[in-house]
Design a protein around this motif. Structure first.
Motif, PDB file in Angstrom:
ATOM      1  N   MET A  73      41.287  59.418  46.054  1.00 23.17           N
ATOM      2  CA  MET A  73      41.622  58.523  47.010  1.00 23.17           C
ATOM      3  C   MET A  73      40.514  58.096  47.982  1.00 23.17           C
ATOM      4  O   MET A  73      40.089  56.963  48.434  1.00 23.17           O
ATOM      5  CB  MET A  73      43.208  58.534  47.464  1.00 23.17           C
ATOM      6  N   GLN A  74      40.226  59.328  48.667  1.00 22.84           N
ATOM      7  CA  GLN A  74      39.384  59.249  49.593  1.00 22.84           C
ATOM      8  C   GLN A  74      37.776  58.672  49.129  1.00 22.84           C
ATOM      9  O   GLN A  74      36.925  57.982  49.780  1.00 22.84           O
ATOM     10  CB  GLN A  74      38.983  60.672  50.316  1.00 22.84           C
ATOM     11  N   ALA A  75      37.509  59.380  47.941  1.00 21.35           N
ATOM     12  CA  ALA A  75      36.031  58.853  47.375  1.00 21.35           C
ATOM     13  C   ALA A  75      36.161  57.364  46.920  1.00 21.35           C
ATOM     14  O   ALA A  75      35.324  56.534  47.217  1.00 21.35           O
ATOM     15  CB  ALA A  75      35.890  59.706  46.053  1.00 21.35           C
ATOM     16  N   ALA A  76      37.356  56.914  46.439  1.00 22.74           N
ATOM     17  CA  ALA A  76      37.593  55.544  46.108  1.00 22.74           C
ATOM     18  C   ALA A  76      37.394  54.603  47.317  1.00 22.74           C
ATOM     19  O   ALA A  76      36.732  53.428  47.433  1.00 22.74           O
ATOM     20  CB  ALA A  76      38.891  55.042  45.470  1.00 22.74           C
ATOM     21  N   GLY A  77      37.973  55.163  48.570  1.00 20.43           N
ATOM     22  CA  GLY A  77      37.781  54.306  49.777  1.00 20.43           C
ATOM     23  C   GLY A  77      36.398  54.186  50.271  1.00 20.43           C
ATOM     24  O   GLY A  77      35.921  53.422  50.555  1.00 20.43           O
ATOM     25  N   VAL A  78      35.435  55.245  50.011  1.00 20.20           N
ATOM     26  CA  VAL A  78      33.965  55.340  50.262  1.00 20.20           C
ATOM     27  C   VAL A  78      33.518  54.239  49.611  1.00 20.20           C
ATOM     28  O   VAL A  78      32.496  53.558  50.027  1.00 20.20           O
ATOM     29  CB  VAL A  78      33.375  56.836  50.124  1.00 20.20           C
ATOM     30  N   LEU A  79      33.789  54.163  48.173  1.00 20.93           N
ATOM     31  CA  LEU A  79      33.142  53.172  47.434  1.00 20.93           C
ATOM     32  C   LEU A  79      33.663  51.720  47.648  1.00 20.93           C
ATOM     33  O   LEU A  79      32.444  50.952  47.811  1.00 20.93           O
ATOM     34  CB  LEU A  79      33.574  53.438  45.944  1.00 20.93           C
ATOM     35  N   ARG A  80      34.798  51.590  48.238  1.00 21.82           N
ATOM     36  CA  ARG A  80      35.348  50.254  48.570  1.00 21.82           C
ATOM     37  C   ARG A  80      34.660  49.925  50.154  1.00 21.82           C
ATOM     38  O   ARG A  80      34.371  48.524  50.223  1.00 21.82           O
ATOM     39  CB  ARG A  80      36.840  50.199  49.093  1.00 21.82           C
ATOM     40  N   ALA A  81      33.978  50.990  50.800  1.00 24.21           N
ATOM     41  CA  ALA A  81      33.667  50.600  51.779  1.00 24.21           C
ATOM     42  C   ALA A  81      32.156  50.127  51.622  1.00 24.21           C
ATOM     43  O   ALA A  81      31.294  49.648  52.501  1.00 24.21           O
ATOM     44  CB  ALA A  81      33.377  51.847  52.892  1.00 24.21           C
ATOM     45  N   GLY A  82      31.514  50.260  50.420  1.00 19.61           N
ATOM     46  CA  GLY A  82      30.248  49.896  50.105  1.00 19.61           C
ATOM     47  C   GLY A  82      29.138  50.826  49.599  1.00 19.61           C
ATOM     48  O   GLY A  82      28.037  50.542  49.297  1.00 19.61           O
ATOM     49  N   LEU A  83      29.665  52.153  49.543  1.00 20.22           N
ATOM     50  CA  LEU A  83      28.579  53.207  49.196  1.00 20.22           C
ATOM     51  C   LEU A  83      28.349  53.189  47.639  1.00 20.22           C
ATOM     52  O   LEU A  83      29.374  53.106  46.914  1.00 20.22           O
ATOM     53  CB  LEU A  83      28.947  54.657  49.761  1.00 20.22           C
ATOM     54  N   GLU A  84      27.169  53.092  47.156  1.00 21.16           N
ATOM     55  CA  GLU A  84      26.788  53.385  46.014  1.00 21.16           C
ATOM     56  C   GLU A  84      26.649  54.649  45.515  1.00 21.16           C
ATOM     57  O   GLU A  84      25.789  55.252  45.748  1.00 21.16           O
ATOM     58  CB  GLU A  84      25.509  52.263  45.784  1.00 21.16           C
ATOM     59  N   LEU A  85      27.545  55.142  44.838  1.00 17.91           N
ATOM     60  CA  LEU A  85      27.385  56.612  44.268  1.00 17.91           C
ATOM     61  C   LEU A  85      28.021  56.707  42.898  1.00 17.91           C
ATOM     62  O   LEU A  85      28.827  55.753  42.277  1.00 17.91           O
ATOM     63  CB  LEU A  85      28.433  57.374  45.117  1.00 17.91           C
ATOM     64  N   ALA A 226      41.062  49.136  35.933  1.00 22.26           N
ATOM     65  CA  ALA A 226      40.050  48.382  35.396  1.00 22.26           C
ATOM     66  C   ALA A 226      38.578  49.047  35.556  1.00 22.26           C
ATOM     67  O   ALA A 226      38.221  49.608  36.363  1.00 22.26           O
ATOM     68  CB  ALA A 226      40.088  46.790  35.938  1.00 22.26           C
ATOM     69  N   PRO A 227      37.998  49.056  34.384  1.00 15.70           N
ATOM     70  CA  PRO A 227      36.727  49.669  34.266  1.00 15.70           C
ATOM     71  C   PRO A 227      35.703  48.610  35.309  1.00 15.70           C
ATOM     72  O   PRO A 227      35.855  47.608  35.412  1.00 15.70           O
ATOM     73  CB  PRO A 227      36.046  49.187  32.811  1.00 15.70           C
ATOM     74  N   GLY A 228      35.013  49.638  36.202  1.00 13.14           N
ATOM     75  CA  GLY A 228      34.153  49.072  37.131  1.00 13.14           C
ATOM     76  C   GLY A 228      34.893  49.077  38.443  1.00 13.14           C
ATOM     77  O   GLY A 228      34.101  48.930  39.504  1.00 13.14           O
ATOM     78  N   SER A 229      36.287  49.474  38.644  1.00  9.59           N
ATOM     79  CA  SER A 229      36.848  49.233  39.869  1.00  9.59           C
ATOM     80  C   SER A 229      36.462  50.603  40.516  1.00  9.59           C
ATOM     81  O   SER A 229      36.117  51.608  39.846  1.00  9.59           O
ATOM     82  CB  SER A 229      38.341  49.199  39.650  1.00  9.59           C
ATOM     83  N   ALA A 230      36.800  50.591  41.807  1.00  8.42           N
ATOM     84  CA  ALA A 230      36.472  51.700  42.536  1.00  8.42           C
ATOM     85  C   ALA A 230      37.296  53.190  42.192  1.00  8.42           C
ATOM     86  O   ALA A 230      36.760  54.024  41.666  1.00  8.42           O
ATOM     87  CB  ALA A 230      36.793  51.770  44.073  1.00  8.42           C
ATOM     88  N   GLU A 231      38.569  52.816  41.586  1.00 10.91           N
ATOM     89  CA  GLU A 231      39.338  53.935  41.346  1.00 10.91           C
ATOM     90  C   GLU A 231      39.101  54.244  39.844  1.00 10.91           C
ATOM     91  O   GLU A 231      38.935  55.666  39.776  1.00 10.91           O
ATOM     92  CB  GLU A 231      40.888  53.355  41.284  1.00 10.91           C
ATOM     93  N   ARG A 232      38.603  53.378  39.120  1.00 16.67           N
ATOM     94  CA  ARG A 232      38.105  53.795  37.739  1.00 16.67           C
ATOM     95  C   ARG A 232      36.797  54.513  37.606  1.00 16.67           C
ATOM     96  O   ARG A 232      36.572  55.465  37.072  1.00 16.67           O
ATOM     97  CB  ARG A 232      37.915  52.636  36.872  1.00 16.67           C
ATOM     98  N   ARG A 233      35.845  54.051  38.921  1.00 15.48           N
ATOM     99  CA  ARG A 233      34.574  54.634  38.823  1.00 15.48           C
ATOM    100  C   ARG A 233      34.557  56.321  39.157  1.00 15.48           C
ATOM    101  O   ARG A 233      34.220  56.974  38.667  1.00 15.48           O
ATOM    102  CB  ARG A 233      33.828  54.102  39.607  1.00 15.48           C
ATOM    103  N   VAL A 234      35.743  56.420  39.968  1.00 12.00           N
ATOM    104  CA  VAL A 234      35.909  57.792  40.603  1.00 12.00           C
ATOM    105  C   VAL A 234      36.390  58.799  39.480  1.00 12.00           C
ATOM    106  O   VAL A 234      36.012  59.716  39.305  1.00 12.00           O
ATOM    107  CB  VAL A 234      36.980  57.777  41.876  1.00 12.00           C
ATOM    108  N   ALA A 235      37.489  58.162  38.751  1.00  8.11           N
ATOM    109  CA  ALA A 235      38.426  58.839  37.876  1.00  8.11           C
ATOM    110  C   ALA A 235      37.333  59.217  36.633  1.00  8.11           C
ATOM    111  O   ALA A 235      37.148  60.356  36.120  1.00  8.11           O
ATOM    112  CB  ALA A 235      39.167  58.378  37.232  1.00  8.11           C
ATOM    113  N   ASP A 236      36.284  58.170  36.398  1.00  5.57           N
ATOM    114  CA  ASP A 236      35.245  58.557  35.216  1.00  5.57           C
ATOM    115  C   ASP A 236      34.226  59.602  35.661  1.00  5.57           C
ATOM    116  O   ASP A 236      33.756  60.447  34.893  1.00  5.57           O
ATOM    117  CB  ASP A 236      34.593  57.194  34.707  1.00  5.57           C
ATOM    118  N   ALA A 237      33.827  59.368  36.813  1.00  3.93           N
ATOM    119  CA  ALA A 237      32.777  60.376  37.317  1.00  3.93           C
ATOM    120  C   ALA A 237      33.568  61.933  37.188  1.00  3.93           C
ATOM    121  O   ALA A 237      32.616  62.583  37.145  1.00  3.93           O
ATOM    122  CB  ALA A 237      32.315  59.911  38.754  1.00  3.93           C
TER     123      ALA A 237
END
Length: 334
Positions: A73-85, A226-237
């Motif tokens: 969840m913390q990683a998803a927050g970083v993505l939502r804040a705009g960091l591209e990882l 949903a694919p592409g969402s911050a949460e799914r991107r974290v889970a996939d990584a």
């Protein structure tokens, strides 16, 4: 003789303390030479694929500190804040890494990529989390270091997005910081409940308390996002690069490597959360923080969710030694 005045409930001599909460059930027993020498109590929740509670042991609605199980969840927050990882970098942002060479090298690389210095990290200096790695590390003359600390990937990602957004980097761990406020919202949204309390984690970051049911719901929401969402991107990584989430000798890595689509993250004080790709999920906490009970309890919980794979037996095996030979085990009690 004068009458003795009746005591009232205000009399401190008969004041009533709140009744203690009922003890959680025994989840695991320590058996040595056929003798049960100890017990680990705790609470555990299993969610069915549709999100309903399939099994609850103990109080699974009371708040707990999930510790590092909050990291997705913390990683998803970083993505939502705009960091591209993405890829290994995003997995490391959600990691409690073992401090192996490849972990440390990638943290240094990420710091360089974002124009940051290791001295800006506010996690405490530490040794590698993995005991075998710590022995090797010390044998080469290395000392405790912030980059080696298991949360350094998360802290690097937090610093990087603050630098990118123009947010203060010196106070990035303050609960009132814009990044931490955003993470607070992500935790509540994923868990489907309000954060009950905010504390300070071992690495110094704000720590949000939610229930075990909320924690299981959060992991479920990540694998179903949903694919592409911050949460799914974290889970996939995390699922694509589990060795960066944990390490080469860690159960989270084994589980995500060998059970397709599983998302797994342990936390300090014996917390564990797992979600399967169809929405089944689990979360538990051992009351006394006894990490040695994690494997057997996790294996049993996965079995109850219908997971049948060799890795489950591998995770669940926890022998006790006496004189260098096996004399007992830590076994589940539910």
């Amino acid at each position: 003789m004068s009458a003795v005045p009746a005591r009232t409930t205000a009399d401190p001599a008969i004041s009533r303390e709140p009744a203690p909460a009922p003890a959680h059930p025994v989840l695991a027993e320590i058996v040595r030479s056929g003798f049960v020498e100890g017990r680990h109590r705790g609470s555990l929740v299993l969610l069915a694929a549709d999100g309903t509670v399939e099994l609850a042991l103990g109080d699974v609605t009371a708040p707990v500190f999930p510790r590092s199980s909050n990291k997705p969840m913390q990683a998803a927050g970083v993505l939502r804040a705009g960091l591209e990882l993405a890829g290994e970098r995003l997995a490391l942002a959600a990691a409690s890494h073992s401090g192996e060479t490849f972990h440390r090298d990638l943290v240094h690389k990420m710091l360089d990529e974002h124009g940051l210095a290791a001295t800006q990290l506010q996690c405490p200096p530490d040794l590698p989390l993995d005991p075998a790695e710590a022995e090797t590390y010390l044998a080469t003359g290395e000392v405790r270091d912030r980059v080696t600390m298991n949360c350094s990937g998360k802290h690097t990602a937090m610093l990087a997005v603050c630098a990118q957004r123009g947010w203060p980097t010196e106070s990035y761990l303050d609960p009132g910081h814009p990044l931490q406020q955003l993470i607070h919202s992500v935790v509540e949204e994923a868990a489907g409940e309000p954060v009950a309390a905010v504390g300070t984690d071992g690495c110094g970051a704000p720590l949000m308390a939610i229930s075990l049911t909320g924690l299981a719901r959060a992991f479920r929401s990540f694998v179903l996002a949903a694919p592409g969402s911050a949460e799914r991107r974290v889970a996939d990584a995390m699922r694509a690069h589990p060795e960066y989430v944990a390490g080469t000798r860690r159960p989270d890595t084994w589980l995500m490597r060998e059970i397709p689509g599983a998302l797994s993250k342990m936390g300090a004080e014996a917390v564990q959360a797992v979600a399967l790709p169809d929405g089944r999920a689990l979360a538990f906490k051992i009351d006394d923080g006894g990490g040695r009970a994690l494997g057997p309890v996790l294996a049993r919980a996965l079995g109850l969710l219908g997971v049948d794979a060799p890795v489950v037996s591998r995770i669940g095996r926890s022998p006790l030694l006496g004189g260098g030979r096996e004399v007992g085990e830590i076994r589940v009690a539910f």
